[in-house]
Write a protein that holds these residues in place. Structure first.
Motif, PDB file in Angstrom:
ATOM      1  N   LEU A 230       0.856  -1.187   0.000  1.00 49.21           N
ATOM      2  CA  LEU A 230       0.000   0.000   0.000  1.00 49.21           C
ATOM      3  C   LEU A 230       0.892   1.237   0.000  1.00 49.21           C
ATOM      4  CD1 LEU A 230      -2.703   1.474   0.243  1.00 49.21           C
ATOM      5  CD2 LEU A 230      -2.573   1.121   2.715  1.00 49.21           C
TER       6      LEU A 230
ATOM      7  N   THR B 180       0.744   5.045   0.189  1.00 46.97           N
ATOM      8  CA  THR B 180      -0.164   6.135   0.553  1.00 46.97           C
ATOM      9  C   THR B 180       0.468   6.989   1.643  1.00 46.97           C
ATOM     10  OG1 THR B 180      -2.389   6.661   1.350  1.00 46.97           O
ATOM     11  CG2 THR B 180      -1.327   4.739   2.299  1.00 46.97           C
TER      12      THR B 180
ATOM     13  N   GLU C  26      -6.984   1.482   4.933  1.00 51.99           N
ATOM     14  CA  GLU C  26      -6.173   0.530   5.688  1.00 51.99           C
ATOM     15  C   GLU C  26      -7.063  -0.416   6.500  1.00 51.99           C
ATOM     16  OE1 GLU C  26      -3.009   2.327   7.932  1.00 51.99           O
ATOM     17  OE2 GLU C  26      -2.718   3.878   6.415  1.00 51.99           O
TER      18      GLU C  26
ATOM     19  N   TYR D  16       1.915  -4.552   3.364  1.00 50.87           N
ATOM     20  CA  TYR D  16       3.105  -3.746   3.600  1.00 50.87           C
ATOM     21  C   TYR D  16       2.774  -2.311   3.189  1.00 50.87           C
ATOM     22  CZ  TYR D  16       5.189  -8.392   3.729  1.00 50.87           C
ATOM     23  OH  TYR D  16       5.471  -9.695   4.036  1.00 50.87           O
ATOM     24  N   LYS D  17       3.440  -1.352   3.832  1.00 46.28           N
ATOM     25  CA  LYS D  17       3.050   0.041   3.609  1.00 46.28           C
ATOM     26  C   LYS D  17       4.271   0.926   3.426  1.00 46.28           C
ATOM     27  CE  LYS D  17       0.570   3.834   5.856  1.00 46.28           C
ATOM     28  NZ  LYS D  17      -0.134   4.275   7.107  1.00 46.28           N
TER      29      LYS D  17
ATOM     30  N   ASN E  86       5.117   5.384   2.142  1.00 49.22           N
ATOM     31  CA  ASN E  86       4.424   6.658   1.885  1.00 49.22           C
ATOM     32  C   ASN E  86       4.801   7.322   0.573  1.00 49.22           C
ATOM     33  OD1 ASN E  86       6.996   7.442   2.512  1.00 49.22           O
ATOM     34  ND2 ASN E  86       6.447   8.650   4.317  1.00 49.22           N
TER      35      ASN E  86
END
Length: 599
Positions: free
Chosen positions: A312, A314, A321, A333-334, A336
């Protein structure tokens, strides 16, 4: 002694009628004789012709009077209370958990419980109401407040044995509820468990007895270049030493076999190493039969597919989320920004929220939310305000027709390879499709600029979209215990789901929201799941094993209740109807014999 029915006493009026018929019956006969030697006998016949003398020494009349009396007595349903108090209401609780499959004097504990319960039903007075509670994984009433003994016995016999785990004490709260306003009742529990019934009027018929039993508690595996490593835990839960062979199967093919010997209460873990098997179902089995058969076999499905990985990208979107976190079998998994992405990492799905990637990932599918101009499809600026609506599509099941407000949105051109699922007036704001072997989904507005995220259907929509972009499979897990519910995740663009149990019985689960889970995991073995997707059929399977931790023990060490061998303690009394009917039949037979002989 009590008479349940008094109205049959009206038939006693037939007795004077029978006597009157005998008074009218001509007993004397005329005879031609050649001598006066028989005059004395003629005098006797004249004397017998008087009305009341006709009844003297008439055994046929006596027999017929007894027949009438016995039949009328049978109709009154006489009940002789000789073993205790009469109860107006009787509640029978049948333990239907896996431990009741244990052998008991040539049958099973469950069959013995049914036999004793049937005898108990036959012994209670006819005016008593009968309630039967099936205490399996959850207590349920098979019949309630019925005076029909035959119906109650039929319901009792129709209870099917299940290999499930359950707590018979859960039925106590149900008994308290149905007897709250009852004047007198007795609850009889047929079980092999310890149960505290201090708060209710009842008795426990405990069917526990010593025996031999070993269980296969779990089967696990790992895989490397040399093959499979299979670990199996075995526990001797019986009262005696247990010796057997442990066979490991791949499907129906015997892979390996080992001998084991366990002392009472002993557990052991057996390792099968370098097992060469490329199929998907492992089965282990103890070859020596014991009291409980179902816990001698254990199944495990080999899963060679990895969990789906989602990245993701963002800055912050708590609504998105949370919706993604409700989707099982995925790892999220994230990051930015695109700059923080590791180009060497590979993901099954990339979600770009308010970020348009400069470099399209070579592998993995994509979901673009509020995208800018890109090389995949055209974005013709931005438009102000409107109301979105979810249209019919492969990813709009359970959300079709949902309307929501949008502050502003992108003017997108839906490509030919995509299917639209979201519109504002005539403009498509959402579409999904496949381009060059890559699944791509698009949502053409910032989720923060709409009230879509506040709708109850938003998580469902995200489930559908993500499900259309990755292959999560139809099952969230593949190993269950008997009685567990199976949550199924079907394809939204397919037909109803079919589940076939180990006995070949099939259940159809329609695609309706909320989707019904599969509950009929009553038998151990392998269950097949299938769904038609157009002309294609997708299939998977799951295994169901015996709940050994709660249902495999052979002894109830904490119980202070002695095992009841006889049935006298269960009998409420003696119903005399059948005996009176038998006496009437015997007298009819005697009367017929006397009639044949000329009386």
């Amino acid at each position: 002694m009590k008479f349940i029915n008094l109205w049959p006493l009206m038939f006693l009026s037939f007795i004077p009628l029978l006597i009157f018929l005998y008074l009218l019956k001509q007993k004397s006969q005329d005879h031609l004789i050649s001598s006066t030697f028989l005059w004395k006998e003629v005098y006797k016949n004249i004397e017998a012709s008087t009305p009341f003398e006709k009844l003297r020494y008439n055994i046929m009349l006596l027999l017929q009077l007894l027949i009438i009396i016995f039949l009328i007595g049978a109709l009154t349903d006489p009940f002789l209370s000789i073993w205790g108090k009469d109860y107006k209401n009787v509640i029978i609780v049948m333990d239907n958990t896996g431990s009741m499959t244990a052998t008991y004097e040539g049958s099973t504990r469950m069959e013995e419980a049914k036999k004793r319960a049937e005898e108990y039903i036959n012994s209670i007075k006819g005016s008593a109401t009968i309630t039967i509670i099936n205490a399996g994984e959850k207590p349920s009433m098979e019949i309630s407040n019925s005076k029909d003994k035959y119906l109650a016995i039929d319901k009792l016999k129709s209870i099917k044995q299940k290999s499930v785990s359950g707590n018979i004490e859960d039925s106590i709260s149900l008994i308290k509820a149905i007897t709250k306003e009852v004047e007198s009742y007795e609850a009889v529990f047929f079980t092999d468990k310890t149960i505290n019934i201090d708060d209710i009027n009842g008795k426990v018929i405990n069917l526990t007895e010593k025996g031999s039993n070993a269980s296969l508690d779990f089967l696990s595996y790992s895989e490397d270049k040399e093959g499979l490593k299979v670990l199996i835990k075995i526990t001797n839960r019986g009262s005696y030493e247990y010796t057997s062979d442990l066979a490991l199967y791949g499907g129906e093919e015997l892979l390996d076999i080992k001998s084991i010997s366990l002392k009472p209460k002993e557990s052991r873990t057996i390792l099968f190493d370098k097992v060469d098997f490329k199929g998907d179902i492992l089965k282990a089995e103890l070859t020596e039969e014991d009291s409980i058969k179902d816990d001698n076999i254990i199944f495990e499905k080999i899963l060679r597919e990895d969990r789906q990985k989602i990245l993701l990208v963002t800055e912050k979107n708590i609504f998105l989320e949370r919706a993604l976190q409700t989707i099982p079998n995925i790892d999220i998994y994230k990051t930015n920004s695109e700059e923080n992405m590791n180009k060497e990492d590979r993901y099954d799905l990339y979600i770009f929220d308010n970020i348009t990637p400069v470099d399209i990932p070579k592998e993995g599918n994509m979901l673009l939310i509020n995208p800018e101009e890109n090389s995949i499809f055209k974005v013709n600026g931005e438009l102000e305000g409107g109301y979105g609506v979810i249209t019919q599509s492969s990813v709009s099941r359970y959300t079709e027709g949902l309307k929501f407000a949008i502050k502003n949105y992108k003017n997108l051109e839906k490509p030919n390879w995509a299917e639209g699922f979201l519109k504002v007036e005539e403009n498509y704001l959402g579409f999904i499709g496949e381009l060059n072997g890559k699944a791509i989904g698009v949502i053409g507005f910032d989720l923060h600029n709409s009230d879509l995220t506040l709708k109850a259907e938003f998580p469902i929509l995200m489930h559908n979209i993500v499900g259309g972009l990755i292959n999560r499979g139809m099952l969230y897990k593949h190993s269950f215990k008997s009685g567990e519910e199976v949550q199924i995740n079907p394809r939204v663009d397919g037909e109803e789901v079919k589940v076939k149990n180990p006995k070949g019985e099939e259940e159809i689960i329609p695609l309706r929201f909320p989707l019904k889970s599969y509950k009929a995991t009553y038998y151990t073995g392998v269950y097949q799941v299938s769904q038609n997707i157009g002309e294609e059929i997708i299939k998977t399977s799951f295994t169901v094993n015996f709940p050994t931790d709660t249902e495999s023990s052979m002894e109830n060490e904490e119980s202070s209740i002695e095992n009841v061998k006889g049935n006298n303690l269960l009998k409420g009394g003696l119903n005399l109807r059948i005996y009176l009917i038998l006496l009437a039949l015997v007298i009819i037979l005697i009367e017929w014999i006397l009639y044949i002989r000329g009386y």
